[in-house]
Scaffold this active site. Structure first.
Site, short mmCIF file in Angstrom:
data_model
loop_
_atom_site.label_atom_id
_atom_site.label_comp_id
_atom_site.label_asym_id
_atom_site.label_seq_id
_atom_site.Cartn_x
_atom_site.Cartn_y
_atom_site.Cartn_z
N GLU A 196 0.83 -1.21 0.00
CA GLU A 196 0.00 0.00 0.00
C GLU A 196 0.87 1.26 0.00
O GLU A 196 0.75 2.13 0.87
CB GLU A 196 -0.99 -0.02 1.17
CG GLU A 196 -2.01 -1.16 1.02
CD GLU A 196 -3.16 -1.10 2.02
OE1 GLU A 196 -3.16 -0.23 2.91
OE2 GLU A 196 -4.07 -1.95 1.89
N GLU A 319 -5.06 -8.51 -0.95
CA GLU A 319 -5.91 -8.24 0.23
C GLU A 319 -7.35 -8.10 -0.25
O GLU A 319 -7.63 -7.24 -1.09
CB GLU A 319 -5.46 -6.98 0.98
CG GLU A 319 -4.15 -7.13 1.71
CD GLU A 319 -3.81 -5.94 2.61
OE1 GLU A 319 -4.76 -5.28 3.11
OE2 GLU A 319 -2.60 -5.67 2.80
#
Length: 515
Positions: A196, A319
């Site tokens: 991220e 994810e």
């Protein structure tokens, strides 16, 4: 007169609604020789140093009275092996970009402590580190997927980690590994370069991260092991298509093994809704967010196709899952939530999407494995239970490394307060032994759905089925009733001269097997 007209209108409306509910969905399955194989790694999992996922979940220490192997719970290992877990991502998540791997090697009593700034502000003693994780993956028979520190780490640090885990010759890092008790390398294949990067991994722009990726990837090499390593870029946040565009445009394909995508099924990030005491509206909005995965995969794939028409670079949804408010009375930073029939439907529908896009989606990681978010396993001290999501993953494991059978159908609609979603989700495959598996999900919270499938050309004679269902959407397995929701034999179908006629109950998941 007006009253009579109104009554007639209402009768007509009811008849139309009844017809819609009893309408049969015709599903066509194609034997396509060019169809891709469904990569087993789509059924991967994720273990972050977050809440009770590692400590109190996987890892209890070798002095615990809970049966363990070098501190790792035997019951969890057995459950995940039964799930045929193909890979496990670690150590994060946001934690990855604050994790320095050398803190987690050597004698445990000499390892430094850190504070987990992301999740609960708890002290991390580093008692579970590289050796513990990679040895656990060997117990599981799963490929490790290591998420490297780009946010606060260095190129040298990540390059050293590759050498430490993978190099069998003489080098500073392989000598250190041997000093710490491991002679042979683990040969780790999957490596994430940051996590991220657009957020907790550094708040970078896509352009800046593409440059950082190229730099880190350049110094990560493995000439010794067959196939080398797969380097995976920190991918987009849900529908950030520009992120994928920039990465595909600016990173040479020979440096890029995979591009990530993260997407959580969330009602509203400000108010995510209760994990078990939710309404039909909460269920509908969660599924609305979950089914957006079809659009995300399609649009990100189209961008990747522009730069990689041969589909050499994998899309890796590392994810995904449902995210709700934590269970009442638990630490808000530990992300512990209950797992209901809503999660079973969400998992089944999402995995169908991945299966159907197996030409590009070649790895995915459910968040997370134990005690965090949409977990497949929950623990309470010595107790351990599996969740409805575990049951879905277990039934769907038949698709791992099977050849996709493309299908087409027009789904009926599940309508709530004027909004609609596709009510039926499906995917199909044929395994190496010739067995055909068809996974079906009825997303509709109230109505059963009828499905017809012509199976004459599939080369199978008989079908059996299993179903995951319950009386209420809010039902879940608890430590007092651990088997409330488990797969049971499904008999709601008939094979009439090569045509399967199936009736699938509301909010249920079915897997049919033909041999």
């Amino acid at each position: 007169m007006k009253k009579a007209i109104l009554i007639t209108f209402l009768i007509t409306l009811c008849n139309q609604a009844s017809f819609a509910q009893n309408e049969t969905t015709v599903l066509t399955i194609k034997n396509n020789a060019d169809a891709p194989t469904i990569d087993k790694n789509i059924y991967g999992h994720f273990a972050e140093h977050l809440g009770r996922c590692i400590y109190g979940g996987f890892f209890v220490g070798d002095t615990s009275k809970i049966p363990n192997t070098k501190g790792v719970r035997n019951d969890i290992v057995a459950a995940l092996k039964d799930l045929k877990i193909p890979n496990l991502r670690w150590p994060g998540g946001c934690f990855a970009d604050t994790y320095h791997w050398k803190d987690g090697i050597g004698p445990q009593e000499q390892r430094p402590t850190i504070v987990n700034k992301w999740w609960g502000g708890v002290t991390e003693d580093n008692s579970f580190g590289t050796h513990d994780f990679l040895n656990m993956c060997e117990l599981l028979g799963a490929e490790p997927y290591l998420s490297g520190n780009v946010g606060s780490g260095t190129v040298q640090e990540l390059s050293d980690w590759v050498q430490y885990t993978n190099f069998s010759g003489k080098s500073p890092m392989s000598d250190l590994r041997k000093k710490n008790g491991r002679t042979e390398p683990w040969k780790v294949k999957f490596w994430g370069i940051g996590n991220e990067a657009w957020g907790c991994g550094g708040n970078m722009t896509a352009e800046y991260y593409a440059g950082e990726y190229r730099k880190f990837a350049t110094f990560m090499s493995d000439w010794e092991n067959t196939g080398g390593i797969t380097r995976i870029a920190s991918g987009s946040n849900s529908a950030d298509y520009n992120w994928t565009e920039v990465l595909m445009k600016n990173i040479p394909l020979n440096m890029l093994g995979g591009v990530g995508v993260h997407h959580y099924a969330v009602i509203d990030w400000g108010k995510k809704g209760d994990d078990r005491n939710f309404t039909e509206e909460g269920y509908f909005k969660t599924m609305q967010s979950a089914l957006k995965m079809e659009e995300l995969v399609t649009k990100h794939s189209a961008i990747m196709d522009k730069y990689d028409p041969e589909k050499k670079v994998a899309m890796i949804v590392d994810e995904w899952g449902g995210w709700y408010e934590v269970e009442q009375g638990t630490n808000p930073g530990f992300l512990y939530q209950q797992n209901t029939m809503r999660d079973a439907v969400l998992a089944g529908a999402t995995l169908n999407i991945f299966n159907n896009h197996a030409d590009r989606v070649r790895m995915a990681n459910l968040a997370q494995c134990v005690n965090v978010l949409q977990a497949v396993i929950l623990t309470d001290k010595a107790k351990m239970i599996t969740t409805p999501t575990y049951s879905v993953m277990k039934l769907y494991s038949v698709h791992q490394d099977a050849k996709l059978l493309p299908l087409s159908f027009q789904s009926p609609l599940y309508t709530f307060k004027g909004e609609s979603l596709p009510a039926v989700s499906a995917s199909a495959s044929k395994d190496k032994n010739g067995a055909v598996h068809i996974s079906l999900v009825n997303v509709d919270a109230k109505n059963k759905n009828k499905i017809e499938i012509d199976v004459k050309d599939l080369g199978v004679k008989t079908f059996t089925g299993m179903i995951i269902t319950s009386a209420k959407l809010q039902d879940y397995n608890s430590f007092d009733t651990p088997n409330k929701i488990v797969p049971t034999v499904f008999k709601g179908f008939e094979n009439k001269k090569g045509k399967l006629e199936i009736t699938i109950p509301p909010f249920s998941v079915v897997v049919l097997e033909g041999k």
